[in-house]
Write a protein that holds these residues in place. Structure first.
Motif, PDB file in Angstrom:
ATOM      1  N   GLU A  31      -0.093   3.101   1.910  1.00 36.05           N
ATOM      2  CA  GLU A  31      -0.085   2.394   0.628  1.00 36.05           C
ATOM      3  C   GLU A  31      -0.316   0.913   0.879  1.00 36.05           C
ATOM      4  OE1 GLU A  31      -0.828   2.272  -2.539  1.00 36.05           O
ATOM      5  OE2 GLU A  31       0.317   4.132  -2.685  1.00 36.05           O
ATOM      6  N   GLN A  32      -0.389   0.150  -0.197  1.00 35.66           N
ATOM      7  CA  GLN A  32      -0.498  -1.301  -0.103  1.00 35.66           C
ATOM      8  C   GLN A  32       0.902  -1.901  -0.218  1.00 35.66           C
ATOM      9  OE1 GLN A  32      -1.694  -4.359  -3.362  1.00 35.66           O
ATOM     10  NE2 GLN A  32      -3.612  -3.695  -2.422  1.00 35.66           N
ATOM     11  N   TYR A  33       1.272  -2.751   0.741  1.00 34.58           N
ATOM     12  CA  TYR A  33       2.571  -3.407   0.749  1.00 34.58           C
ATOM     13  C   TYR A  33       2.362  -4.909   0.546  1.00 34.58           C
ATOM     14  CZ  TYR A  33       4.240   0.970   2.787  1.00 34.58           C
ATOM     15  OH  TYR A  33       4.551   2.286   3.006  1.00 34.58           O
ATOM     16  N   ARG A  49      -4.413 -11.110   3.819  1.00 35.96           N
ATOM     17  CA  ARG A  49      -4.413  -9.656   3.768  1.00 35.96           C
ATOM     18  C   ARG A  49      -4.964  -9.066   5.060  1.00 35.96           C
ATOM     19  NH1 ARG A  49      -6.434  -6.477  -1.521  1.00 35.96           N
ATOM     20  NH2 ARG A  49      -5.862  -4.358  -0.906  1.00 35.96           N
ATOM     21  N   GLU A  50      -4.380  -7.938   5.476  1.00 37.15           N
ATOM     22  CA  GLU A  50      -4.908  -7.245   6.647  1.00 37.15           C
ATOM     23  C   GLU A  50      -4.598  -5.754   6.546  1.00 37.15           C
ATOM     24  OE1 GLU A  50      -2.923  -7.870  10.476  1.00 37.15           O
ATOM     25  OE2 GLU A  50      -1.352  -8.959   9.410  1.00 37.15           O
ATOM     26  N   THR A  51      -5.312  -4.967   7.348  1.00 37.88           N
ATOM     27  CA  THR A  51      -5.088  -3.525   7.403  1.00 37.88           C
ATOM     28  C   THR A  51      -4.392  -3.177   8.708  1.00 37.88           C
ATOM     29  OG1 THR A  51      -7.028  -3.053   6.043  1.00 37.88           O
ATOM     30  CG2 THR A  51      -6.197  -1.255   7.403  1.00 37.88           C
ATOM     31  N   VAL A  52      -3.348  -2.377   8.623  1.00 35.67           N
ATOM     32  CA  VAL A  52      -2.620  -1.913   9.802  1.00 35.67           C
ATOM     33  C   VAL A  52      -2.764  -0.403   9.877  1.00 35.67           C
ATOM     34  CG1 VAL A  52      -0.344  -1.692  10.867  1.00 35.67           C
ATOM     35  CG2 VAL A  52      -0.979  -3.826   9.748  1.00 35.67           C
ATOM     36  N   PRO A  76       4.665 -18.722  -5.245  1.00 31.26           N
ATOM     37  CA  PRO A  76       5.281 -18.193  -4.022  1.00 31.26           C
ATOM     38  C   PRO A  76       4.221 -17.685  -3.042  1.00 31.26           C
ATOM     39  CG  PRO A  76       5.483 -16.612  -5.797  1.00 31.26           C
ATOM     40  CD  PRO A  76       4.896 -17.858  -6.402  1.00 31.26           C
ATOM     41  N   PRO A  77       4.439 -17.902  -1.743  1.00 34.26           N
ATOM     42  CA  PRO A  77       3.496 -17.385  -0.751  1.00 34.26           C
ATOM     43  C   PRO A  77       3.550 -15.862  -0.693  1.00 34.26           C
ATOM     44  CG  PRO A  77       5.395 -18.351   0.341  1.00 34.26           C
ATOM     45  CD  PRO A  77       5.535 -18.649  -1.118  1.00 34.26           C
ATOM     46  N   GLU A  78       2.383 -15.242  -0.465  1.00 29.31           N
ATOM     47  CA  GLU A  78       2.308 -13.785  -0.423  1.00 29.31           C
ATOM     48  C   GLU A  78       1.530 -13.331   0.812  1.00 29.31           C
ATOM     49  OE1 GLU A  78       0.408 -12.526  -3.998  1.00 29.31           O
ATOM     50  OE2 GLU A  78       2.101 -13.025  -5.294  1.00 29.31           O
ATOM     51  N   TRP A  79       1.731 -12.072   1.172  1.00 25.75           N
ATOM     52  CA  TRP A  79       0.933 -11.459   2.234  1.00 25.75           C
ATOM     53  C   TRP A  79       0.831  -9.961   1.935  1.00 25.75           C
ATOM     54  CZ3 TRP A  79      -1.597 -13.895   6.231  1.00 25.75           C
ATOM     55  CH2 TRP A  79      -2.244 -13.063   7.145  1.00 25.75           C
ATOM     56  N   ILE A  80      -0.390  -9.426   2.032  1.00 28.88           N
ATOM     57  CA  ILE A  80      -0.629  -8.012   1.741  1.00 28.88           C
ATOM     58  C   ILE A  80      -0.998  -7.264   3.020  1.00 28.88           C
ATOM     59  CG2 ILE A  80      -2.137  -6.366   0.539  1.00 28.88           C
ATOM     60  CD1 ILE A  80      -2.511  -8.489  -1.635  1.00 28.88           C
ATOM     61  N   ILE A  81      -0.392  -6.083   3.192  1.00 31.70           N
ATOM     62  CA  ILE A  81      -0.781  -5.185   4.276  1.00 31.70           C
ATOM     63  C   ILE A  81      -1.170  -3.839   3.686  1.00 31.70           C
ATOM     64  CG2 ILE A  81       0.094  -3.778   6.198  1.00 31.70           C
ATOM     65  CD1 ILE A  81       1.544  -6.196   7.247  1.00 31.70           C
ATOM     66  N   ASP A  82      -2.380  -3.395   4.012  1.00 29.13           N
ATOM     67  CA  ASP A  82      -2.832  -2.057   3.630  1.00 29.13           C
ATOM     68  C   ASP A  82      -2.540  -1.142   4.812  1.00 29.13           C
ATOM     69  OD1 ASP A  82      -4.171  -2.626   1.030  1.00 29.13           O
ATOM     70  OD2 ASP A  82      -5.378  -3.946   2.286  1.00 29.13           O
TER      71      ASP A  82
END
Length: 201
Positions: free
Chosen positions: A111-113, A23-26, A126-132
């Motif tokens: 939003e959170q993607y 997870r990371e913030t952009v 399944p592999p996941e990745w979150i971007i705030d």
């Protein structure tokens, strides 16, 4: 009993660390552009079937946002365009399958993607990745030296105002590029949005 508590705590720490690594913030400026580069840990030698992005749409609603299926089409399929408001603003390149480019940012984009990747002929987590995504209401781009000028951009969204050192006010509808090339143009600039929130440079 103490050993059990310690084990539970260590498990919690490990789960937290694993989640934080995915997870990371952009940050982006309103009316500007942003790159959302998702970095899920993919399995070597496995063919990806689909990349599916989710975005919060409210309770009891399908969060599916967009899908890319390499073996079917080179086009990104976008869901619920009217609610997501990304018509002609979302750019995707097949050679960068897990990266999305979003242009003309709006506050509603904040939003959170979540990206979920599924494989062909493989069953497992399944592999996941979150971007705030954090969209700032008003901001100044850091000045860059271009020749003998300092170039910056004021981002305000619609109906913004740029106040120059000579007390002039210029209308900003989205963004305005500023070139400071002479002594008479140096000084304090105010970049203000329609709500009156300003950033000074």
């Amino acid at each position: 009993m103490l050993t059990r508590v310690i084990l539970i705590f260590l498990l919690f720490v490990l789960i937290t660390l694993a989640f934080a690594q995915n997870r990371e913030t952009v940050k982006g400026c309103i009316a500007g552009n942003v790159t959302m580069q998702f970095k899920p840990a993919l399995l070597a030698g496995r063919e990806v079937k689909t990349y599916v992005w989710n975005k919060v749409r409210g309770i009891f609603k399908d969060p599916s946002f967009a899908k890319f299926e390499p073996s079917v089409s080179s086009q990104l399929e976008i869901y619920y365009n009217e609610e997501h408001q990304v018509q002609n603003r979302l750019i995707h390149y097949p050679e960068e399958p897990a990266t999305l480019y979003l242009t003309d940012l709006r506050k509603s984009d904040q939003e959170q993607y979540l990206l979920v990747v599924s494989y062909v002929d493989y069953v497992g987590t399944p592999p996941e990745w979150i971007i705030d995504l954090d969209v700032q209401d008003v901001c100044f781009e850091k000045p860059k030296d271009v020749g003998k000028c300092a170039v910056s951009t004021c981002y305000t969204g619609e109906n913004g105002v740029l106040k120059t050192p000579d007390d002039r006010e210029e209308t900003v509808n989205g963004l305005k590029v500023i070139n400071v090339c002479e002594k008479r143009t140096t000084g304090t600039y105010y970049c203000c949005n329609s709500k009156g929130n300003c950033i000074v440079q």
